[in-house]
Each structure stands twice: as C-alpha cells, then as structure tokens.
Scaffold this active site. Structure first.
Site, PDB file in Angstrom:
ATOM      1  N   TYR A   1      69.073  23.075 -67.753  1.00  0.00           N
ATOM      2  CA  TYR A   1      69.993  24.200 -67.560  1.00  0.00           C
ATOM      3  C   TYR A   1      70.805  24.018 -66.284  1.00  0.00           C
ATOM      4  O   TYR A   1      70.384  23.347 -65.336  1.00  0.00           O
ATOM      5  CB  TYR A   1      69.241  25.533 -67.537  1.00  0.00           C
ATOM      6  CG  TYR A   1      68.391  25.803 -66.320  1.00  0.00           C
ATOM      7  CD1 TYR A   1      68.893  26.483 -65.212  1.00  0.00           C
ATOM      8  CD2 TYR A   1      67.052  25.388 -66.269  1.00  0.00           C
ATOM      9  CE1 TYR A   1      68.102  26.751 -64.113  1.00  0.00           C
ATOM     10  CE2 TYR A   1      66.256  25.662 -65.177  1.00  0.00           C
ATOM     11  CZ  TYR A   1      66.784  26.342 -64.092  1.00  0.00           C
ATOM     12  OH  TYR A   1      66.009  26.601 -62.985  1.00  0.00           O
ATOM     13  N   CYS A   2      71.993  24.624 -66.293  1.00  0.00           N
ATOM     14  CA  CYS A   2      72.837  24.703 -65.099  1.00  0.00           C
ATOM     15  C   CYS A   2      73.185  26.173 -64.886  1.00  0.00           C
ATOM     16  O   CYS A   2      72.415  27.054 -65.249  1.00  0.00           O
ATOM     17  CB  CYS A   2      74.069  23.808 -65.230  1.00  0.00           C
ATOM     18  SG  CYS A   2      75.143  24.182 -66.646  1.00  0.00           S
ATOM     19  N   TRP A   3      74.337  26.458 -64.298  1.00  0.00           N
ATOM     20  CA  TRP A   3      74.663  27.841 -63.964  1.00  0.00           C
ATOM     21  C   TRP A   3      74.851  28.704 -65.210  1.00  0.00           C
ATOM     22  O   TRP A   3      74.294  29.780 -65.334  1.00  0.00           O
ATOM     23  CB  TRP A   3      75.918  27.878 -63.089  1.00  0.00           C
ATOM     24  CG  TRP A   3      76.447  29.250 -62.845  1.00  0.00           C
ATOM     25  CD1 TRP A   3      77.626  29.778 -63.285  1.00  0.00           C
ATOM     26  CD2 TRP A   3      75.814  30.312 -62.110  1.00  0.00           C
ATOM     27  NE1 TRP A   3      77.767  31.075 -62.876  1.00  0.00           N
ATOM     28  CE2 TRP A   3      76.666  31.432 -62.146  1.00  0.00           C
ATOM     29  CE3 TRP A   3      74.598  30.415 -61.428  1.00  0.00           C
ATOM     30  CZ2 TRP A   3      76.357  32.651 -61.531  1.00  0.00           C
ATOM     31  CZ3 TRP A   3      74.284  31.622 -60.808  1.00  0.00           C
ATOM     32  CH2 TRP A   3      75.150  32.712 -60.858  1.00  0.00           C
TER      33      TRP A   3
ATOM     34  N   TYR B   1      71.362  29.452 -66.195  1.00  0.00           N
ATOM     35  CA  TYR B   1      70.666  30.335 -65.268  1.00  0.00           C
ATOM     36  C   TYR B   1      71.103  31.789 -65.435  1.00  0.00           C
ATOM     37  O   TYR B   1      70.303  32.715 -65.273  1.00  0.00           O
ATOM     38  CB  TYR B   1      70.903  29.885 -63.820  1.00  0.00           C
ATOM     39  CG  TYR B   1      70.406  30.893 -62.812  1.00  0.00           C
ATOM     40  CD1 TYR B   1      69.060  30.984 -62.496  1.00  0.00           C
ATOM     41  CD2 TYR B   1      71.289  31.798 -62.204  1.00  0.00           C
ATOM     42  CE1 TYR B   1      68.590  31.934 -61.597  1.00  0.00           C
ATOM     43  CE2 TYR B   1      70.834  32.745 -61.308  1.00  0.00           C
ATOM     44  CZ  TYR B   1      69.485  32.822 -61.008  1.00  0.00           C
ATOM     45  OH  TYR B   1      69.031  33.768 -60.129  1.00  0.00           O
TER      46      TYR B   1
END
Length: 348
Positions: A92-94, A121
C-alpha cells in the site's frame, strides 16, 4: 493468480504488509505490523514534488520513475531475495496509486502473488475512524477517578495483572495527562498513530466483560481522545479512589522522583502555569524546583493546583460521579496498590 485490489478486511490473508510510502509518512502512522520499503525516500519525494509543481507532471514522472525503479530493485535484492514462491505481500501507499501499483507490478513479474490495498493508507485511516466510532459505545467501561497522586495508572496496571480488562489511554498517548505528565524517553505519537493503536486495542477487548479506564479530559498532552470514546467514558459508571493526602504525597514523591534530576526542566514545566498562579507563588515553586526540593513543591502543587482543578473538572466530565463507588485508601505503596486493586476488582 489474479490481480485484484484488496480491502482492509482482507489484511489477515497475506504474509506481510509492505508500506511503500516515504519514511516520514510511515513514522507518522502505518498499519500495525507493516514493514517500510519506500519507493521514494523523503528527499526524493520532495524533489519529485518540486519538479511536478515547477516543471510538469511528465518531467516529474520521468525523474521519479528512475528513482522508483532503483529503489524497487534494491528492496528486491536486499529484502526479498530469500522469499519463497508462495510468499504473499500486500502493498500500500498513500491512496492506492502509482507508488504501490509500480511495486506490485514488479513483485508479480517475479512470480509472487502480490496485491495492492485498494484506497491505500487513506482507506486504512477511514477504517480506523469507523471502528473507533463503532466499538466505543459497546464498551462496558468502569472509570477510575481520584485527585492527582491517587495512583490510578498503577492501579490500572495492577487490575490488568489480576486478570481484569484495562484500557490505558495514557500509555497509548505516552503522557500522564498533567503539567508534569511527559514520559521520560517516550515522545508522544502522532494523533493518527495514537488512534491506530487505540483501534487495535479496542478490537482486542471482550465487549461482554467490563473494561477499566482512567478518567481523562479531552486532551492527554497534545493527543485528543476521539469523541465517541470520550462520550462513552463520560457516561459510564465511576469508581473514585479516596486516598489520604499523606498517601498521595508519598506516592508522588516516589513516582516522580526523577524530576529532581532535572531541576531546570522541572522549573520550565512549572512556568506553563504562569497564567494561573500569582507571580510570587510561581517564583517560590520554581525555587523549590531548582533546589530539587520536591516535598514542599509537590504538597503545594496538590493543594493549590491539582486538587482545585480536580474539584472543578470531574463534575463536568463524569456524568455519574455523584453515584460513584468510593474506595478509601491510606497506603499507596506497591503492596497497598495491589490490595487496592483487589478491592476495586471485587466491586459489583
């Protein structure tokens, strides 16, 4: 081996959670247990963002793409070289965009069943807020109150050791909720980090059993208690520790003895009370602090600051305080705290 965006409800299906955001983003808050393998570090992220604003999105992607490729290659070589074929990472990223998408593509090219967290996130953050709102009203809370020096935190710890369920908000916030409340060697988490740990703790509680918690105001240091939990705390049953002033002073002198090792730091903390105290009173207190003369200082703090504050605030914050069960105590030594916790646990 299908490639499908994954929701936060499926986290437990994966071998590892991989957070590919920058180290600063990860430090602020992350999904518990996730490892940080940034595709752009903090400086690289700043450089790409500057190019995006000052030049163009194309130039930013061109420069950033090379950085991302190098970082992914390094993680593959250093972090994942020994992983077996059935290793299943969730990345996952932002917000579930290009950073995690790029990482997932490379992992899948290798042959691993890597998946991307849908919404990244931000989806996790929404889940945390939702779960705190859902779980808080279900708690069967018992609220411990009592003026400063009543050893409420130590009683909570003793209750936990005796098999009771405990929610220690001050431990999660790394602060003891007063002008002297900073915990040595433990900086407070971010607000988001606190709420993630709080949700994790709430999820682990058995809603069919009572949960002991200390009475708190809206803020613990610089952390704000989420409104759903604060509302539940304020409407819950109360047990008040009625310790003698002598027992409280003796406890404070033991529990805060470390403050005498930093006289100037203690005097500076007291300086935050300058709007609440006459100038000559504050000067006397700071003189005691600078001399590490804690007994008269703590006795004065109890009488002139903490006890009046407690009398003013608890009636506003705890709806059921007039009906509180009061437990008298004359001994807040280690043995006395254990006995006090046993008496409190026996209440029905």
């Amino acid at each position: 081996m299908s490639h499908k965006p994954t929701t936060v409800n499926e986290l437990g299906e994966f071998t590892v959670l991989v957070d590919v955001r920058s180290p600063a983003e990860y430090a602020l808050d992350h999904i518990p247990g996730a490892i940080n393998c940034p595709v752009l570090d903090d400086d690289e992220r700043r450089i790409v963002g500057t190019i995006y604003v000052q030049q163009s999105a194309f130039e930013a992607r061109k420069i950033g793409g090379a950085m991302v490729a190098r970082n992914i290659a390094r993680h593959l070589d250093e972090q994942f070289r020994d992983k077996p074929k059935d290793w299943r990472p969730l990345v996952y990223c932002w917000r579930g965009g290009m950073r995690s998408g790029s990482f997932v593509n490379w992992l899948r090219l290798v042959g691993w069943d890597a998946q991307q967290l849908r919404g990244g996130y931000k989806a996790w953050r929404a889940h945390v807020i939702e779960q705190i709102a859902v779980l808080s009203p279900r708690l069967d809370l018992r609220v411990l109150c009592g003026p400063t020096g009543s050893a409420k935190t130590r009683v909570l710890q003793a209750l936990a050791a005796q098999g009771e369920q405990v929610l220690d908000l001050e431990d999660l916030a790394a602060h003891r909720g007063s002008v002297l409340g900073a915990v040595p060697g433990r900086p407070q988490p971010s607000q988001k980090g606190f709420e993630t740990q709080l949700m994790h703790r709430l999820t682990a509680l058995d809603a069919t059993r009572r949960v002991w918690v200390e009475a708190e105001s809206r803020r613990i240091g610089r952390i704000t208690v989420p409104e759903p939990l604060l509302a539940r705390l304020r409407e819950s049953a109360v047990v008040e520790i009625a310790a003698t002033p002598a027992a409280r002073l003796a406890y404070l002198l033991r529990d805060y003895a470390w403050l005498g090792d930093d006289p100037q730091g203690l005097a500076d903390k007291l300086g935050t009370l300058r709007e609440l105290l006459p100038r000559e009173v504050l000067a006397e207190w700071q003189a005691w602090a600078l001399a590490s003369d804690l007994p008269p200082l703590f006795e004065a703090l109890m009488a002139r600051h903490y006890d009046p504050l407690y009398a003013r605030s608890q009636g506003r914050h705890l709806e059921r305080l007039p009906h509180a069960r009061r437990v008298a105590c004359e001994d807040l030594s280690d043995e006395g705290i254990q006995a006090l916790a046993a008496r409190i646990a026996s209440l029905t």
